[in-house]
Design a protein around this motif. Structure first.
Motif, PDB file in Angstrom:
ATOM      1  N   UNK A 105      44.240  39.888  46.253  1.00 42.84           N
ATOM      2  CA  UNK A 105      43.578  41.274  46.006  1.00 42.84           C
ATOM      3  C   UNK A 105      43.107  40.811  44.389  1.00 42.84           C
ATOM      4  N   UNK A 106      43.925  40.332  43.655  1.00 44.88           N
ATOM      5  CA  UNK A 106      43.526  40.074  42.187  1.00 44.88           C
ATOM      6  C   UNK A 106      42.444  39.304  42.008  1.00 44.88           C
ATOM      7  N   UNK A 107      42.139  38.209  42.766  1.00 45.00           N
ATOM      8  CA  UNK A 107      40.967  37.320  42.826  1.00 45.00           C
ATOM      9  C   UNK A 107      39.823  38.329  43.334  1.00 45.00           C
ATOM     10  N   UNK A 108      39.933  39.105  44.080  1.00 41.88           N
ATOM     11  CA  UNK A 108      38.822  39.852  44.968  1.00 41.88           C
ATOM     12  C   UNK A 108      38.425  41.070  44.018  1.00 41.88           C
ATOM     13  N   UNK A 109      39.363  41.755  43.555  1.00 39.12           N
ATOM     14  CA  UNK A 109      39.141  43.118  43.215  1.00 39.12           C
ATOM     15  C   UNK A 109      39.742  43.206  41.611  1.00 39.12           C
ATOM     16  N   UNK A 110      40.232  42.131  41.045  1.00 38.09           N
ATOM     17  CA  UNK A 110      40.709  42.339  39.630  1.00 38.09           C
ATOM     18  C   UNK A 110      42.068  42.903  39.684  1.00 38.09           C
ATOM     19  N   UNK A 113      45.549  48.257  41.733  1.00 35.59           N
ATOM     20  CA  UNK A 113      46.147  48.438  42.832  1.00 35.59           C
ATOM     21  C   UNK A 113      45.161  48.379  44.316  1.00 35.59           C
ATOM     22  N   UNK A 114      45.768  48.036  45.121  1.00 37.66           N
ATOM     23  CA  UNK A 114      45.129  48.012  46.369  1.00 37.66           C
ATOM     24  C   UNK A 114      44.983  49.360  47.010  1.00 37.66           C
ATOM     25  N   UNK A 115      43.570  49.864  47.325  1.00 31.77           N
ATOM     26  CA  UNK A 115      43.704  51.115  48.110  1.00 31.77           C
ATOM     27  C   UNK A 115      43.686  50.946  49.709  1.00 31.77           C
ATOM     28  N   UNK A 116      44.975  51.016  50.371  1.00 29.60           N
ATOM     29  CA  UNK A 116      44.782  50.527  51.789  1.00 29.60           C
ATOM     30  C   UNK A 116      43.990  51.326  52.612  1.00 29.60           C
ATOM     31  N   UNK A 117      43.551  52.616  52.494  1.00 29.78           N
ATOM     32  CA  UNK A 117      42.891  53.332  53.295  1.00 29.78           C
ATOM     33  C   UNK A 117      41.129  52.704  53.382  1.00 29.78           C
ATOM     34  N   UNK A 118      40.989  52.175  52.357  1.00 25.36           N
ATOM     35  CA  UNK A 118      39.524  51.500  52.403  1.00 25.36           C
ATOM     36  C   UNK A 118      39.452  50.047  53.058  1.00 25.36           C
ATOM     37  N   UNK A 119      40.508  49.705  53.474  1.00 22.38           N
ATOM     38  CA  UNK A 119      40.643  48.410  54.561  1.00 22.38           C
ATOM     39  C   UNK A 119      40.515  48.804  56.099  1.00 22.38           C
TER      40      UNK A 119
END
Length: 124
Positions: A105-110, A113-119
């Motif tokens: 997540x950090x590599x791909x999005x910085x 927080x991961x917004x799980x509903x967008x997955x």
């Protein structure tokens, strides 16, 4: 419909009558399958710009259902949920792979927080 459990039960009946899976509704609406499932469990809030596409995908939803889905959700955690084997396995996977998932997540999005509903979840 007043309490969360009766709202969720009504929404689940509508979904059953409709006959589409969460993934099918998601594909029709342009939403993710997780967000759609959360909407039908009253764990996410339906946004005004999404109402038309959801009504098109699930025409059995009436104004009362839509109004309930548009209210801010009351999120909660039921500790008994971990007794469901599928939920326990998901919990176990996060416990074992959590650090690696966080690094991706950090590599791909910085750093955030991961917004799980967008997955979109693809289970194989």
């Amino acid at each position: 419909m007043e309490d969360k459990s009766s709202v969720v039960a009504a929404l689940q009946r509508v979904k059953a009558i409709n006959g589409k899976s969460f993934s099918e509704i998601a594909a029709t609406t342009g939403l993710t399958n997780v967000y759609v499932a959360q909407l039908f469990r009253r764990q996410a809030q339906l946004k005004p710009e999404t109402v038309a596409s959801l009504r098109s995908a699930v025409p059995q939803l009436d104004d009362t259902h839509i109004e309930a889905m548009m209210l801010p959700p009351m999120r909660s955690y039921d500790p008994n949920l971990l007794q469901e084997p599928a939920v326990y396995r998901l919990h176990e996977a996060v416990m074992h792979f959590g650090e690696s998932i966080k690094e991706i997540i950090n590599e791909d999005f910085g750093d955030g927080m991961l917004y799980i509903l967008s997955n979109f979840f693809l289970l194989m």
